[in-house]
Design a protein around this motif. Structure first.
Motif, short mmCIF file in Angstrom:
data_model
loop_
_atom_site.label_atom_id
_atom_site.label_comp_id
_atom_site.label_asym_id
_atom_site.label_seq_id
_atom_site.Cartn_x
_atom_site.Cartn_y
_atom_site.Cartn_z
N ASP A 191 0.79 -1.22 0.00
CA ASP A 191 0.00 0.00 0.00
C ASP A 191 0.83 1.27 0.00
N GLY A 192 1.88 1.40 -0.77
CA GLY A 192 2.66 2.64 -0.76
C GLY A 192 3.49 2.75 0.50
N LYS A 206 -4.96 -1.27 6.35
CA LYS A 206 -5.88 -1.88 7.31
C LYS A 206 -5.25 -3.06 8.05
N GLN A 207 -3.90 -3.16 7.97
CA GLN A 207 -3.19 -4.24 8.68
C GLN A 207 -2.06 -3.65 9.55
N PRO A 208 -2.40 -2.95 10.62
CA PRO A 208 -1.35 -2.36 11.45
C PRO A 208 -0.46 -3.43 12.10
N ASP A 209 0.84 -3.17 12.11
CA ASP A 209 1.78 -4.14 12.68
C ASP A 209 1.72 -4.13 14.21
N LEU A 210 1.69 -5.32 14.77
CA LEU A 210 1.75 -5.43 16.23
C LEU A 210 3.18 -5.14 16.71
N ASN A 211 3.27 -4.60 17.91
CA ASN A 211 4.57 -4.35 18.51
C ASN A 211 4.96 -5.54 19.39
N MET A 212 5.70 -6.46 18.78
CA MET A 212 6.02 -7.72 19.47
C MET A 212 7.03 -7.51 20.60
N ASP A 213 7.67 -6.34 20.61
CA ASP A 213 8.59 -6.06 21.73
C ASP A 213 7.82 -5.92 23.05
N PRO A 255 12.53 -0.04 -4.37
CA PRO A 255 11.17 0.39 -4.73
C PRO A 255 10.06 -0.31 -3.95
N VAL A 256 10.24 -1.58 -3.62
CA VAL A 256 9.18 -2.30 -2.89
C VAL A 256 9.75 -2.75 -1.56
N ALA A 257 8.96 -2.64 -0.50
CA ALA A 257 9.36 -3.10 0.83
C ALA A 257 10.69 -2.48 1.27
N PHE A 293 -4.18 -4.70 -6.61
CA PHE A 293 -4.38 -3.26 -6.83
C PHE A 293 -3.05 -2.52 -6.72
N ASN A 294 -2.27 -2.89 -5.70
CA ASN A 294 -1.00 -2.21 -5.49
C ASN A 294 -0.05 -2.44 -6.66
#
Ligand code: NOJ
Length: 564
Positions: free
Chosen positions: A151-152, A172-179, A224-226, A393-394
């Motif tokens: 998603d950009g 719509k997929q926020p990363d969890l803070n595993m720390d 360019p990606v990730a 889409f991305n």
């Protein structure tokens, strides 16, 4: 983690539930449909089922955005029907694995909804929130230069908090803070919830991404990606979190854990899967062999290269030998159909059989993705607007910046993972027998020819070949336990390997060519003294100590006793 290595001998059937089988006529695959098809799955010889996510989800990423980890999505049924599936699978001798998606949640998960209420909310630190920066003229700037896979930018601004949250995948997929130890406790609760119910293990989604470099620094040079990958892929902390999950939960159950690991090489995988005190995963899902016709992702196409495929497979076979165990697969819900990629739609059955034996006779645990066993092929859609997947889409958006629309469409048609998400083709009736309602997604038009019922009745079908292949695997020690040696690694038409186990030897010869090609057996193999145990053409004969391979011909020869 598995007390005894039962997982080494199993064959796993992978279900992407939305497109597997609709049992209640609403057009969406569900657990009622799975119940109805358990005997079919068993008839293949499968020992286990892995379910892509079944949990409640707003479906921004079709289930990989979870809003409740301890329930079943109403589209699929409820916990009662899930428990019935579990019980009935167990009664048939099949284990059940869930998908564990804990790198991120949905932005509609109650933890995230709480976390965005205020900076001092107890859930705020469940996620990676960072204050917004201000550039020239007060322009908002994200905390670092990472980009997301879907998603950009990897950051989304929240005006209420004047902060950004991190999302390595969709917004719509926020990363969890595993720390945060509380997040790890939540993961342990989720694991226990399913294990106590009787579930037998997990496929862990992008598990190598769960730890991030402290301080979340920007990454240079930019890719360019990730962009930022090296700050969240395979960090030492990921290993220690997995060790904690193992110590506190998994080691107390006889369960199986396979981790998904994009862009991870075999040396890195060994850190997780080497058998012994530091092992944290039973197996790792590799990606390199899925990149023989693309650059990292399926939507950056390159011509298919057999040497590249062989190199990737051999690397994992050699490096894990005697140390860890491979997860073997050629299809899942994230890639186009394999026959359309590495095989040939013209020689659908021949190349499907060759590809099946090619990967299933390697050392490791084979996974079969729904529809692979009947040779389902890609389903190109005529317009971009007909696709339904955030990653598609991305890709279309990024490609659209560089290429004309027509070209973008043709790349998407070949490369989108939605090729693997069309409804399962059960018979040649309406909607391929997938639903009595209106299917949620398009059915591949080739279902009159490619479907379970037709192939079930044909002894020479791909489906029945899979059944024979699995039965052969299970009764042939050299397949289960033998070592691996690649022959002719530089050959551009054949993939050839040998497996050995005490006196038993197996020679697997796979032609990847649509043309006739001469194959000469290695000097220490006298083909006329070996038994031809599997092939994809009816009549086979040798010329000299070799043969002329027909398009995509497969020959598997065995030396030594055939059955256990
Ligand atoms: C890997 C899953 O297999 C894929 O379907 C999903 O989109 C991403 N992880 C994000 O969860």
């Amino acid at each position: 983690m598995a007390f005894t290595p039962w997982y080494k001998d199993m064959v796993v059937y992978h279900i992407w539930p939305r497109s597997f089988c609709d049992g209640n006529g609403d057009g969406i695959g569900d657990l009622y449909g799975v119940l109805y098809r358990l005997d079919y799955i068993k008839s293949l010889g499968a020992d286990a089922i892995w379910f892509s996510p079944l949990y409640p989800s707003p479906n921004a990423d079709w289930g990989y955005d979870i809003s409740n980890y301890m329930d079943i999505h109403p589209d699929f049924g409820d916990l009662t029907v899930f428990k019935r599936v579990l019980k009935e699978a167990h009664e048939r001798g099949m284990r059940v694995f869930m998908d564990l998606v804990v790198n991120h949640t949905s932005d509609e998960h109650p933890w995230f909804l709480e976390s965005r209420k205020s900076r001092d909310n107890p859930y705020h630190d469940y996620y990676h929130w960072r204050p917004a920066k201000r550039g020239r003229g007060g322009r908002l700037l994200p905390p670092n230069n990472w980009t997301s896979v879907f998603d950009g930018e990897a950051w989304e601004y929240d005006s209420n908090l004047d902060e950004y949250y991190l999302h390595l995948f969709a917004k719509k997929q926020p990363d969890l803070n595993m720390d945060n130890p509380k997040v790890r406790d939540e993961v342990k609760r989720i694991l226990r919830f399913w294990l106590d119910m009787g579930v037998d293990g997990f496929r862990e989604d992008v598990i190598t991404f769960i730890a991030k470099t402290p301080g979340l620094p920007s990454a240079y040079p930019r890719i360019p990606v990730a962009n930022g990958l090296r700050h969240y892929s395979n960090l030492p902390a990921a290993h220690s979190y997995l060790r904690e999950f193992k110590r506190d939960v998994l080691s107390q159950y006889d369960c199986f854990v396979v981790g998904e690991s994009p862009m991870t090489d075999a040396d890195t995988a060994l850190r997780y899967v080497t058998e012994g005190p530091n092992q944290v995963l039973d197996e790792m899902i590799a990606f390199s062999h899925m990149e023989a016709d693309c650059l990292f992702v399926d939507t950056i196409p390159r011509p298919f290269s057999l040497p590249k495929l062989k190199k990737a497979l051999s690397e994992w076979q050699y490096k894990l030998a005697g140390r860890g165990w491979n997860a073997l697969y050629i299809e899942n819900h994230d890639h186009p159909r394999i026959i359309s990629r590495y095989g040939s739609e013209k020689y659908r059955t021949e190349s499907g059989k060759m590809l099946a034996a090619m990967y299933m006779l390697l050392q490791g645990t084979p996974f079969i993705y729904q529809g692979q066993e009947i040779g389902m092929t890609n389903m190109p859609l005529p317009e971009l607007g007909m696709y339904k997947d955030v990653m598609t889409f991305n890709s279309a958006r990024i490609l659209g910046k560089l290429l004309p629309q027509k070209k973008v469409l043709s790349i998407i048609q070949k490369g989108t993972r939605e090729n693997a998400r069309s409804p399962m083709q059960w018979d040649d009736g309406p909607n391929a027998g997938f639903t009595t309602g209106r299917p949620w997604f398009f059915v591949n038009g080739n279902y009159h020819e490619v479907n379970v019922r037709t192939e079930d009745q044909d002894p020479n079908s791909l489906l029945n070949f899979y059944r024979r292949l699995i039965a052969f695997r299970k009764t042939t020690p050299v397949v289960l336990r033998g070592d691996y040696r690649e022959l002719y690694p530089r050959d551009k038409n054949f993939y050839v390997y040998e497996r050995r186990y005490f006196d038993q030897r197996l020679l697997v010869v796979c032609s990847f060519s649509p043309e006739l090609q001469r194959f000469n057996a290695p000097e220490d193999v006298r083909l006329d003294k070996w038994q031809l145990v599997l092939t994809n053409y009816e009549t086979c004969f040798n010329i000299g100590n070799g043969f002329t391979a027909r398009p995509y011909e497969l020959r598997v020869y065995l030396y030594g006793e055939a059955a256990l």
